[in-house]
Design an enzyme around this catalytic site. Structure first.
Site, mmCIF file in Angstrom:
data_model
loop_
_atom_site.group_PDB
_atom_site.id
_atom_site.type_symbol
_atom_site.label_atom_id
_atom_site.label_comp_id
_atom_site.label_asym_id
_atom_site.label_seq_id
_atom_site.Cartn_x
_atom_site.Cartn_y
_atom_site.Cartn_z
ATOM 1 N N ASP A 15 20.602 -13.705 0.520
ATOM 2 C CA ASP A 15 19.231 -13.254 0.321
ATOM 3 C C ASP A 15 18.568 -14.136 -0.729
ATOM 4 O O ASP A 15 19.046 -14.227 -1.861
ATOM 5 C CB ASP A 15 19.257 -11.788 -0.143
ATOM 6 C CG ASP A 15 17.872 -11.193 -0.254
ATOM 7 O OD1 ASP A 15 17.490 -10.421 0.643
ATOM 8 O OD2 ASP A 15 17.161 -11.484 -1.246
ATOM 9 N N TYR A 59 11.333 -17.465 -6.605
ATOM 10 C CA TYR A 59 12.348 -17.786 -7.614
ATOM 11 C C TYR A 59 12.959 -19.170 -7.419
ATOM 12 O O TYR A 59 13.849 -19.581 -8.149
ATOM 13 C CB TYR A 59 13.440 -16.713 -7.630
ATOM 14 C CG TYR A 59 12.932 -15.375 -8.110
ATOM 15 C CD1 TYR A 59 12.015 -15.300 -9.157
ATOM 16 C CD2 TYR A 59 13.356 -14.190 -7.523
ATOM 17 C CE1 TYR A 59 11.536 -14.071 -9.594
ATOM 18 C CE2 TYR A 59 12.888 -12.965 -7.958
ATOM 19 C CZ TYR A 59 11.977 -12.917 -8.994
ATOM 20 O OH TYR A 59 11.496 -11.702 -9.423
ATOM 21 N N LYS A 99 11.685 -14.321 1.582
ATOM 22 C CA LYS A 99 10.553 -13.407 1.419
ATOM 23 C C LYS A 99 9.247 -14.155 1.199
ATOM 24 O O LYS A 99 9.212 -15.199 0.544
ATOM 25 C CB LYS A 99 10.808 -12.465 0.235
ATOM 26 C CG LYS A 99 12.106 -11.678 0.345
ATOM 27 C CD LYS A 99 12.304 -10.764 -0.858
ATOM 28 C CE LYS A 99 13.660 -10.078 -0.809
ATOM 29 N NZ LYS A 99 14.770 -11.003 -1.096
ATOM 30 N N HIS A 114 7.290 -9.601 0.475
ATOM 31 C CA HIS A 114 7.968 -9.294 -0.789
ATOM 32 C C HIS A 114 7.423 -8.044 -1.462
ATOM 33 O O HIS A 114 8.189 -7.220 -1.977
ATOM 34 C CB HIS A 114 7.840 -10.493 -1.732
ATOM 35 C CG HIS A 114 8.821 -10.496 -2.849
ATOM 36 N ND1 HIS A 114 9.361 -11.642 -3.364
ATOM 37 C CD2 HIS A 114 9.380 -9.497 -3.568
ATOM 38 C CE1 HIS A 114 10.208 -11.353 -4.340
ATOM 39 N NE2 HIS A 114 10.216 -10.053 -4.484
#
Length: 319
Positions: free
Chosen positions: A49, A54, A84, A117
Site C-alpha cells: 500500500d 508521501y 491513492k 485518499h
C-alpha cells in the site's frame, strides 16, 4: 515463505488479507525503503500500500523491479499494489494525469486498487500533507468518482475505492456511482473498531481495509494508547504473543484486510506470524469492551472557511 489468504472483491479481483504500508515518518531514505520492501517480498508479502503524497511510489517500484530481477517473484501478477489519489488531484480533469504519474513512478502498467485518499479537495498546486487550510475546498464527488471509474474502464486499475469516508459519505457515493467502490480504507484497531462502518459495508458488498492497526505510534498523528492498552497486554501475555500480534490477529479475524507498517525485519516476520492461531472467545469478548478512541487528526482538515467546520461535520457525527 508465508502464504497470505485472499478475499474476492466486488470487482471480481482478489486481494491479500495482509498488506504492508510503505509510507514512513520520519523518512528513512530511498535505499532503506527499497531494501525493506524487497526483503518483505522475499518473506512472503504480496500486498503493498503506497500513497502519492508521501512520495514512496518510486521506491516501491524499484523494489518490485529488483524482486523480479532476483527471482523473488516471477511476474507482476503475483503482487497487489494500492495507491491513492491525493486531494490536490481530486478534480475530475486531474485524476487521469495523477494515476498515470503514479504508474510511471511505480514502473507498472496498472494498479490493483486506486483509492480517493480523503473526501475533500485542495486547490491544485501545493502537493503536501497536511494540505494548507486556506486551500481546502469541497470535492465534486460525482465528477471525481466518474474519473475514477474511467481509470478502471481503461485498465489503469483493476479496482477503485475510497479512504477515510464516513458511512453517510459512502452512502451518498453509492447513489451516484456506476461502479461501486470495492474497498474503503479506514483507521481500525482494537481501540477504534469501526463496527458501524463494517456492518454498513458488509450490507453493501464493500470490503474494509484497516490502517494503523497498532495506532500508528511514532508518527506525527498516531497514538501510544493501542500498544499501552492493559487489556491487550493481558491477552498477549496469556497467549504468549506480542500486543502487536494480538491487534493484527483481531483485525484479521473481523474479515478485514490489515495493512501493517514496519521496516524492521524481525517485526515484519512477527507481523506475518498471525495466520496459524486464533484468539479465544474470551479474548474477543474482552476486546469488544475496550473504550473506543480514534487517533485520526481531523483538525488539519477542518477550517472555519473550509468545507468542513469541525471533526463532527467531517465524519458526519460518526466519530
Amino acid at each position: 515463505m508465508v502464504s497470505v489468504p485472499e478475499i474476492t472483491l466486488n470487482s471480481g479481483h482478489t486481494m491479500p488479507l495482509l498488506g504492508m504500508g510503505t509510507a514512513v515518518y520520519p523518512f528513512v531514505g530511498p535505499n532503506a525503503v527499497t531494501s525493506a520492501i524487497l526483503r518483505a517480498i522475499e518473506l512472503g508479502y504480496r500486498h503493498f500500500d503506497t500513497v502519492a503524497v508521501y512520495q514512496t511510489e518510486k521506491f516501491l517500484g524499484e523494489a518490485i523491479a529488483q524482486a523480479h530481477d532476483q527471482g523473488f517473484i516471477k511476474s507482476r501478477q503475483e503482487l497487489f499494489i494500492t495507491s491513492k489519489l491525493w486531494c490536490t488531484d481530486s478534480h475530475a480533469d486531474l485524476v487521469l494525469p495523477a494515476i498515470h504519474k503514479t504508474l510511471r513512478n511505480l514502473q507498472l502498467d496498472y494498479l490493483d486498487l486506486y483509492l480517493i485518499h480523503l473526501p475533500i479537495s485542495v486547490k491544485p498546486g501545493k502537493f503536501q500533507a497536511p494540505p494548507p487550510k486556506e486551500d481546502l475546498m469541497p470535492m465534486d464527488i460525482k465528477s471525481v468518482w466518474g474519473a475514477m471509474e474511467e481509470c478502471q474502464k481503461l485498465g489503469l486499475t483493476k479496482s477503485i475505492g475510497v479512504s477515510n469516508f464516513s458511512c453517510k459519505k459512502l452512502s451518498d457515493l453509492l447513489l451516484i456511482a456506476t461502479i461501486p467502490p470495492a474497498v474503503i480504507q479506514v483507521e481500525m484497531n482494537p481501540l477504534w473498531q469501526q463496527k458501524k462502518l463494517r456492518e454498513f459495508c458488509k450490507r453493501k458488498g464493500i470490503h474494509v481495509t484497516g490502517y494503523s492497526p497498532l495506532g500508528a505510534r511514532g508518527t506525527i498523528w498516531g497514538t501510544n494508547k493501542v500498544m499501552e492498552c492493559k487489556e491487550l497486554e493481558e491477552i498477549a501475555k496469556a497467549r504468549g504473543k506480542t500486543i502487536a500480534q494480538v491487534c493484527l490477529r483481531w483485525v484479521f479475524e473481523q474479515g478485514v484486510v490489515v495493512v501493517v507498517k514496519s521496516f524492521n525485519e524481525e517485526r515484519m516476520k512477527e507481523n506475518l506470524d498471525i495466520l496459524d492461531w486464533a484468539l479465544r472467545e474470551e479474548d474477543t469478548q474482552k476486546i469488544t469492551q475496550i473504550q473506543q478512541f480514534s487517533s485520526f487528526n481531523t483538525d488539519v482538515l477542518v477550517s472555519a472557511d473550509g468545507p468542513f467546520k469541525s471533526a463532527e461535520e467531517f465524519w458526519d457525527g460518526e466519530i
